[in-house]
Scaffold this active site. Sequence first.
Site, PDB file in Angstrom:
ATOM      1  CB  CYS A 272      -8.483  -4.695  -4.026  1.00  0.00           C
ATOM      2  SG  CYS A 272      -7.378  -3.335  -3.585  1.00  0.00           S
TER       3      CYS A 272
ATOM      4  CB  CYS B 184     -10.908  -2.701   0.041  1.00  0.00           C
ATOM      5  SG  CYS B 184     -10.196  -2.001  -1.451  1.00  0.00           S
TER       6      CYS B 184
ATOM      7  CD  GLU C 208      -5.311  -5.998  -1.364  1.00  0.00           C
ATOM      8  OE1 GLU C 208      -4.731  -4.897  -1.223  1.00  0.00           O
ATOM      9  OE2 GLU C 208      -6.152  -6.425  -0.564  1.00  0.00           O
TER      10      GLU C 208
ATOM     11  CB  CYS D 202      -5.185  -1.509  -1.764  1.00  0.00           C
ATOM     12  SG  CYS D 202      -6.569  -0.764  -0.901  1.00  0.00           S
TER      13      CYS D 202
ATOM     14  CG  ASN E 227      -0.390  -0.231   2.530  1.00  0.00           C
ATOM     15  OD1 ASN E 227       0.639  -0.892   2.678  1.00  0.00           O
ATOM     16  ND2 ASN E 227      -1.043   0.286   3.557  1.00  0.00           N
TER      17      ASN E 227
ATOM     18  CD  GLU F 173      -1.457   4.631   4.625  1.00  0.00           C
ATOM     19  OE1 GLU F 173      -0.983   5.480   5.418  1.00  0.00           O
ATOM     20  OE2 GLU F 173      -2.164   3.666   4.989  1.00  0.00           O
TER      21      GLU F 173
HETATM   22  N1  THU Z   1      -5.256  -1.553   2.445  1.00  0.00           N
HETATM   23  C1  THU Z   1      -4.681  -2.376   1.519  1.00  0.00           C
HETATM   24  O1  THU Z   1      -3.570  -2.112   1.046  1.00  0.00           O
HETATM   25  N2  THU Z   1      -5.352  -3.481   1.145  1.00  0.00           N
HETATM   26  C2  THU Z   1      -6.522  -3.883   1.669  1.00  0.00           C
HETATM   27  O2  THU Z   1      -7.034  -4.918   1.287  1.00  0.00           O
HETATM   28  C3  THU Z   1      -7.201  -3.089   2.695  1.00  0.00           C
HETATM   29  C4  THU Z   1      -6.557  -1.793   3.018  1.00  0.00           C
HETATM   30  C5  THU Z   1      -4.523  -0.377   2.907  1.00  0.00           C
HETATM   31  C6  THU Z   1      -5.060   0.959   2.499  1.00  0.00           C
HETATM   32  C7  THU Z   1      -4.504   1.861   3.587  1.00  0.00           C
HETATM   33  O3  THU Z   1      -3.196   2.245   3.240  1.00  0.00           O
HETATM   34  C8  THU Z   1      -4.418   0.944   4.807  1.00  0.00           C
HETATM   35  O4  THU Z   1      -4.510  -0.375   4.326  1.00  0.00           O
HETATM   36  C9  THU Z   1      -5.507   1.187   5.836  1.00  0.00           C
HETATM   37  O5  THU Z   1      -6.749   1.152   5.258  1.00  0.00           O
END
Ligand code: THU
Length: 130
Positions: free
Chosen positions: A93, A90, A55, A53, A42, A44
């Site tokens: 994804c 999520c 994925e 994310c 991920n 941010e």
């Molecule tokens: N996140 C992912 O990378 N994948 C997921 O399946 C769920 C959430 C990340 C997004 C954000 O950077 C952090 O997790 C918190 O939501």
Amino acid sequence: MNYDELFNIAVKSAEKAYCKYSGFHVGASLLTSDGQVFTGCNVENASYSMTICAERTAIFNAVSNGFTEFTAIAVAGSLTDDFSKPCIPCGACLQVMSEFCNSDFRIILADGVHKLSDFMPKTFNEESIR
Ligand code: THU
């Protein structure tokens, strides 16, 4: 490449997470139909909604390297160094997975092996816009 190995690569990829706002590290490792692995974490952003994310990073990494056929993805996420709790992908994804993968596509989480259709039984796809 077995699924345990794929999951361990996802855990390793989570170390690369750029997650200074949530502190939640996520790693993903995507297996192509010819046995190659593409990873993602991920990433941010101070403008929170620009976050991507792990994925989708892994899928876009593979596609941008010319690969569009996949058999499995492993996902590992945690606030700590304990990755034993499943990190369910999520909805965004899952939608991106459904663009490239059929319902048999495997999603490997800390609690075992799942199928894309377990989390997303019906999808909006190319048939939907014909
Ligand atoms: N996140 C992912 O990378 N994948 C997921 O399946 C769920 C959430 C990340 C997004 C954000 O950077 C952090 O997790 C918190 O939501």
